[in-house]
Scaffold this active site. Structure first.
Site, PDB file in Angstrom:
ATOM      1  N   CYS A 332       0.839  -1.201   0.000  1.00 13.11           N
ATOM      2  CA  CYS A 332       0.000   0.000   0.000  1.00 13.11           C
ATOM      3  C   CYS A 332       0.881   1.260   0.000  1.00 13.11           C
ATOM      4  O   CYS A 332       1.544   1.534  -0.989  1.00 13.11           O
ATOM      5  CB  CYS A 332      -0.974  -0.035   1.174  1.00 13.11           C
ATOM      6  N   HIS A 440      -3.617  -5.600   1.280  1.00 11.98           N
ATOM      7  CA  HIS A 440      -3.411  -5.902   2.691  1.00 11.98           C
ATOM      8  C   HIS A 440      -3.895  -7.323   2.978  1.00 11.98           C
ATOM      9  O   HIS A 440      -4.773  -7.844   2.298  1.00 11.98           O
ATOM     10  CB  HIS A 440      -4.201  -4.934   3.573  1.00 11.98           C
TER      11      HIS A 440
END
Length: 506
Positions: A332, A440
């Site tokens: 991310c 994630h």
């Protein structure tokens, strides 16, 4: 008729979240439909519900302990700090606005009606609600507009159990002082105390327990020992308390850069649970020397943390480690930092900034936040230490505000399935030494994790582990161990009695 109980703490990080999870597990084992609830959570660890709503990770793992699917109603307000003075406000799973502390304090009364409606809707569906407070109820400067401690207990008309951490010292002063600062009607709502994180012979506490019960009129329901259970932590406080320093010798060492605004470090719990892996969170360049893999994690303030990397010397250390042949991975915000260029005309107003240059990518920040659970498949051909992961299915979730475009020299890392369409995600270099993704929770996919760890083992000349570690089964065992310990050390029958005596119609 719904029963409820609320755990509040004498301070932050006293163990409320874990004990709430334990109660959820106990009630689940006892055949009760149970849900956790925290009206307002401030944390950078968040997750995504099946319907694409963002909520705190603590309530997600508490829901898992209760054997139910996480529901955003369990955490209607999520505050995600973006700086020392500002936070992103997430209401019912979607970004509402950014606010400073004073503005949010003034805004809170407007949330009471919505919070109560959400709580009541949960109470109509479950037998028991286990509520969690935040910080301490004795924050007298915040009392008049409280929506998460005694203010929430009043809305729910539920009893309160106070949790105190003896490991930090001064437990009896913390109990007495907290109760003394409460108003009488608030103090009357406190029906018990749990002393948490005790090490040693509990007999040494007996005289103190008798005195604190006499002084306050509130019974101590139990003394929980310091438990060696592997459960998620709510926020970065745990990183500051040396829980994740990782000194035990293991075959593989993975260094995770502890960014100032680190988010979703729960991404690495499954890695840390691997029998041959040592996880270390690092903030100093010299700590990278023995790393077999370096990971830049998620960040709530990508450009601020990128500046910190450069100012602290960590950026140079990461680049030097990469030049020495050690793979570097980004997730991310960390993925964005690994690229060539970041264009931010939304979050910080800093415009175009250079990244670390390990991936030939350009990231542009956007107003809208992507929040979704996804299934994905790793690319059919992956280089180097990632080769054994080629073609494997993985599952995770996205939480980001921006899009990253690959340039020449980068290959797609995986393909996501989103709304019936195949969407490319991530980037990997031809030699595999730089790898990034927005996904994630990637390491919760057992086969993928074992494949990449075995890839790191092969780089060191170590034989692969043939057995795949099942993280879901591991978590379930931890919940059961927690429940067993709580039944042994806490008067659970008394908690049932407390709930029954204060049972309220919804």
């Amino acid at each position: 008729m719904t029963q409820a109980v609320m755990l509040q703490g004498t301070a932050s990080d006293v163990g409320k979240s874990v004990l709430v999870a334990g109660l959820c597990r106990i009630f689940y084992q006892d055949g009760l439909r149970t849900a956790p609830f925290k009206s307002q959570n401030m944390a950078l660890n968040s997750g995504i519900t099946p319907d694409g709503k963002e909520m705190g990770r603590a309530q997600i793992f508490q829901a898992e302990a209760a054997g139910i699917t996480p529901d955003v109603r369990m955490n209607p307000v999520l505050l995600k700090p973006t700086s020392d003075r500002q936070a992103q406000v997430v209401l019912m799973g979607k970004v509402a606005t950014n606010m400073d502390a004073v503005s949010y304090h003034d805004y809170k009364p407007r949330l009471r009606e919505q919070i109560l409606a959400v709580y009541n809707s949960l109470a109509q569906e479950y037998d028991v609600i286990v509520l969690e407070g935040a910080g301490s109820p004795a924050e007298i400067n915040l009392r008049d507009r409280d929506i998460v401690n005694m203010g929430m207990a009043e809305m729910a008309q539920c009893p309160v159990i106070l949790v105190a951490d003896i490991d930090r010292g001064g437990v009896f002063a913390a109990i007495y002082g907290t109760l003394a600062l409460l108003h009488k009607q608030e103090r009357d709502r406190v029906k018990g105390v749990i002393i948490n994180k005790f090490r040693g012979d509990v007999a040494l506490l007996y005289s103190g327990i008798e005195q604190i019960e006499s002084l306050t009129g509130v019974p101590v329901l139990g003394v929980m020992p310091w438990l060696d259970v592997d459960l998620e932590d709510e926020d970065g406080v745990a990183l500051q308390n040396d829980k994740y320093r990782g000194n035990a010798p293991r075959d593989i060492t993975i260094a995770i850069v502890q960014l100032p605004h680190i988010s979703n470090f729960t991404d690495f719990n499954a890695l840390a649970a691997q029998p041959d892996v040592r996880i270390r969170y690092i903030r100093r360049p010299e700590a990278l020397t023995d790393a077999d893999l370096v990971i830049l994690p998620g960040s709530k303030n990508t450009l601020s943390d990128l500046a910190w990397l450069r100012e602290s010397g960590m950026a140079d250390a990461v680049l030097q480690t990469h030049r020495q042949g050690v793979p570097v991975m980004g997730i991310c915000g960390g993925y964005q930092m690994l690229g060539d260029t970041i264009v931010d005309e939304v979050e910080s107003g800093l415009g175009t900034q250079p990244g670390l240059g390990l991936l030939n990518t350009i990231t542009r920040f956007a107003q809208d936040k992507t929040t979704t659970q996804v299934n994905a498949t790793m690319s059919g051909e992956l280089p180097g230490w990632l080769a054994a992961a080629a073609g494997l299915p993985v599952r995770g979730y996205e939480i980001h505000m921006g899009e990253t475009v690959l340039q020449e020299g980068c290959c797609t890392a995986m393909t996501l399935q989103k709304n019936g369409c195949s969407v490319a995600d991530g980037a990997v270099t031809a030699d595999g030494l730089a790898f990034g993704t927005y996904l994630h929770g990637l390491f919760d996919s057992d086969a993928f994790t074992r494949a990449v760890v075995n890839g790191l083992r092969a780089r060191k000349g170590l034989a692969p582990w043939e057995t795949t570690f099942c993280y879901a089964e591991h978590k379930a065992r931890q919940f059961d161990l927690l429940a067993e310990a709580m039944r042994q050390h806490i008067d659970i029958d008394k908690i049932y009695t407390i709930m029954q005596q204060h049972q309220e119609p919804v």
